[in-house]
Each structure stands twice: as structure tokens, then as C-alpha cells.
Design an enzyme around this catalytic site. Sequence first.
Site, mmCIF file in Angstrom:
data_model
loop_
_atom_site.group_PDB
_atom_site.id
_atom_site.type_symbol
_atom_site.label_atom_id
_atom_site.label_comp_id
_atom_site.label_asym_id
_atom_site.label_seq_id
_atom_site.Cartn_x
_atom_site.Cartn_y
_atom_site.Cartn_z
ATOM 1 N N ARG A 65 -38.702 -17.276 4.848
ATOM 2 C CA ARG A 65 -37.571 -17.231 5.264
ATOM 3 C C ARG A 65 -36.885 -15.825 4.295
ATOM 4 O O ARG A 65 -36.970 -16.249 3.274
ATOM 5 C CB ARG A 65 -36.592 -18.450 5.028
ATOM 6 C CG ARG A 65 -37.259 -19.623 5.919
ATOM 7 C CD ARG A 65 -37.150 -19.037 7.288
ATOM 8 N NE ARG A 65 -35.633 -18.731 7.782
ATOM 9 C CZ ARG A 65 -34.989 -19.838 8.285
ATOM 10 N NH1 ARG A 65 -35.226 -21.030 8.252
ATOM 11 N NH2 ARG A 65 -33.571 -19.636 8.690
ATOM 12 N N ASP A 226 -27.037 -27.669 9.941
ATOM 13 C CA ASP A 226 -27.256 -27.434 11.278
ATOM 14 C C ASP A 226 -28.055 -28.534 11.806
ATOM 15 O O ASP A 226 -29.338 -28.187 12.248
ATOM 16 C CB ASP A 226 -28.213 -25.930 11.043
ATOM 17 C CG ASP A 226 -28.122 -25.030 12.535
ATOM 18 O OD1 ASP A 226 -27.673 -25.719 13.373
ATOM 19 O OD2 ASP A 226 -28.907 -24.170 12.468
ATOM 20 N N ASN A 231 -33.725 -27.691 15.675
ATOM 21 C CA ASN A 231 -34.135 -27.434 14.137
ATOM 22 C C ASN A 231 -34.997 -28.411 13.604
ATOM 23 O O ASN A 231 -35.170 -28.634 12.431
ATOM 24 C CB ASN A 231 -32.944 -27.297 13.210
ATOM 25 C CG ASN A 231 -32.309 -25.972 13.438
ATOM 26 O OD1 ASN A 231 -32.898 -24.934 13.658
ATOM 27 N ND2 ASN A 231 -30.993 -26.053 13.166
ATOM 28 N N ASP A 244 -34.193 -25.346 8.749
ATOM 29 C CA ASP A 244 -33.043 -24.432 8.803
ATOM 30 C C ASP A 244 -31.722 -25.173 8.017
ATOM 31 O O ASP A 244 -31.006 -25.893 8.578
ATOM 32 C CB ASP A 244 -32.470 -24.238 10.175
ATOM 33 C CG ASP A 244 -33.186 -23.169 10.922
ATOM 34 O OD1 ASP A 244 -34.156 -22.409 10.120
ATOM 35 O OD2 ASP A 244 -32.801 -22.672 11.902
ATOM 36 N N GLU A 246 -29.672 -23.686 5.820
ATOM 37 C CA GLU A 246 -28.700 -22.497 5.136
ATOM 38 C C GLU A 246 -27.315 -23.006 5.117
ATOM 39 O O GLU A 246 -26.521 -22.342 4.716
ATOM 40 C CB GLU A 246 -29.106 -21.198 5.811
ATOM 41 C CG GLU A 246 -28.610 -21.141 7.328
ATOM 42 C CD GLU A 246 -29.243 -20.100 8.013
ATOM 43 O OE1 GLU A 246 -29.929 -19.182 7.347
ATOM 44 O OE2 GLU A 246 -29.436 -19.775 9.284
#
Length: 353
Positions: A65, A226, A231, A244, A246
Site C-alpha cells: 500500500r 471503512d 473491504n 483498508d 486508512e
Amino acid sequence: MTEELRTSTRDLDELRHRLDAWLRRRIGTPVAVSELSRPSSNGMSSETLFFTVSLQGRHGRCVARLAPSAEAVPVFPSYDLRAQFEIMRLAREKAGVPAPRTLWFEPDPAPLGTPFFVMERLDGQVPPDVLPYTFEGWLLDAAPARRRALQDATVGIVAALHDAPFTADDLGVLGRGGLRAHMDAQRAYYTWAHGERPIPLLERAFDWLEAHWPGDPGPDVLSWGDARIGNVVYDDFTPVGVLDWEMAAVGPRELDLAWMIFLHRFFRDLTEALNMPGIPGFMERDAVCQKYRELTGYTPKNMDFYELYAALRHGIIMARVWQRRIHFGEQPRPDDPDDLVLHRPTLERMLRG
């Protein structure tokens, strides 16, 4: 929704050579990086790379990532990859959440042009964003009982994360917690993303939320951020990977629940707008909250507020993604800035109550 959304301006062949050189230095032994590619069905913020590492006759499948380069019109103003790396590790170790095993974090931008981290790649199926899973595919074709099992298991991930015994030190990497801090961060994000071209519909949503602020936002937990089925990697409808992180934060439990419910509603609405059935009876509020209550003993509150907040947050993100498409000449700029909000009719209905 069938077009691939651009997330990078970096050349794959150059990235492979640079990644190979970095890994040789990092491990201190000859390795080979091959099969470098980008995913096409999910992910619109950080840049994701798939690749295979060959070492002494053994092969490992990995994912990197990367924070996007400035010329790629990033979705977010900053990318704290170290925080993502640490939160994934903690979620796996302390909550039993099947986040991918983290391998290496590289804070130096020199090797690939930006900081990045590497994690294991998991096998399974992910409900796609492009073309959305409500239009076609294995989840749409599944029997209702199997979809319900997937829904309940996914709610179980969120429940386990929220009930895990994280300490203040564990979560310190995420900064200040609480609903007000979360909202302040969203306002700052909106100003960064759309300050030069305000979006009146999103500003009305901010005003509505302030006017309907919960008297008791509830206890703070580690929020995945998220939380949605797009995901999650599934194997036979069972979660085997949670991706995910973030948008992870410290805030009320309802942040994740409302996001999960609204993001399915977003894809459902896209489908119904084309007179297609989508997936009726899936990821609806009452069933999601009931399962969460069974697993945690906590009754979600103020869900109208939190679902509208989810719609606002998603509107800010998607309007930024659409600005990226405009920047790359993939679509014209609309005359009405509210049309940058892909779920404009839904958000307008929510504001009308």
C-alpha cells in the site's frame, strides 16, 4: 460505474525494479519480484500493488500500500501509513480480526517515491465496487440464507473490534477521539477537498448534523472507519481478511455500523435507479443493529444521525474522486456542484427526513 477509476500515475515496470531493489536491501539476500499488478475492482484512495516474492525457491504473494503521488490528485490530504500498519497489527492480535499479516513498513519515500508498507495477500472473494456487487456476481447470485450468514459474520467482525481490550497507548497513534473530534476532522477534510468549489448539499448536511447532535454520543471504541463488505475477503461466505484501515479512528460504535449500512444503500440505490432489484433485504438497519446487540449487549443509538453522517462523509470522498476524474479528462465538470455527490437524491431525501 463500469470504468476503471485511475488511482496512480506511476509506471508499473519501474515500480517492479525499485521494489525488487528495496526488498533485496531489506532482506539482505537475493530475491525476485514478479507478477506486479494493480487491482481493478476496488480501492480508490491509496495505491495498491499485488506482487509475488521469490526467495530461495519459495514464493510468497504480497500486497503493498502506497500513498498516492501529488499529481494523482489524492483523495485524502495525508496518508499515515504507519498508523494503518500498527492498527492492522493490533486488530489482528488483540481483537482476533483477520486483518492481513503485516510484513514491512518503509517510512523513507526514496525507494518507491512515497512511504509504503507490505502485507500478506489473502485468497478469497471480495464483493466488487466496479461493477458493484448489487449488479452481478457471486453475492447477488447466492441464496438469501448464505447472504445473511455473510452479513452476520461481517457484523461480528465489527463487534469483536469494538469490544477488544485496546489501551489508550494502543490507540494513541490515531490521535484525539470522540464524535466532536471526528466531525472537526471531516470539516477540515471538506475544506481541503472542496474549499475552492463549495458543494451546497454537503454544507446543508453539516448544518443538519449540528442541529441534531446526539445528547450522548456513546462510548468511544476503535472504529475501523471503512467498515463495509467491499473491504472484506471471504472464503465460502466467511470473512478471512479485513482490508483498508486508512480511515480508522477513535469514536462511537455507531460510526462503523452506519457506514456499513449506508455503503450498501449507496450501491443498492445505484442499482434501483436502473430498475434492477439489487439485493433486497440485505444489510438493512434493523437486522444489522439487532445482530450487533446480540453480540455485544450494546444497543445502537441515534442511527438517523449516524447514517446521514455516513452519507455526508461518503459524499465528500466521492466528490473528491470525481474531481480526480475531471482532472484526468475522464468526465466534464458539472454545472451544478451538487451533482458531484453521486448519491445526491438519497442525501436530499435524508435531509427532508
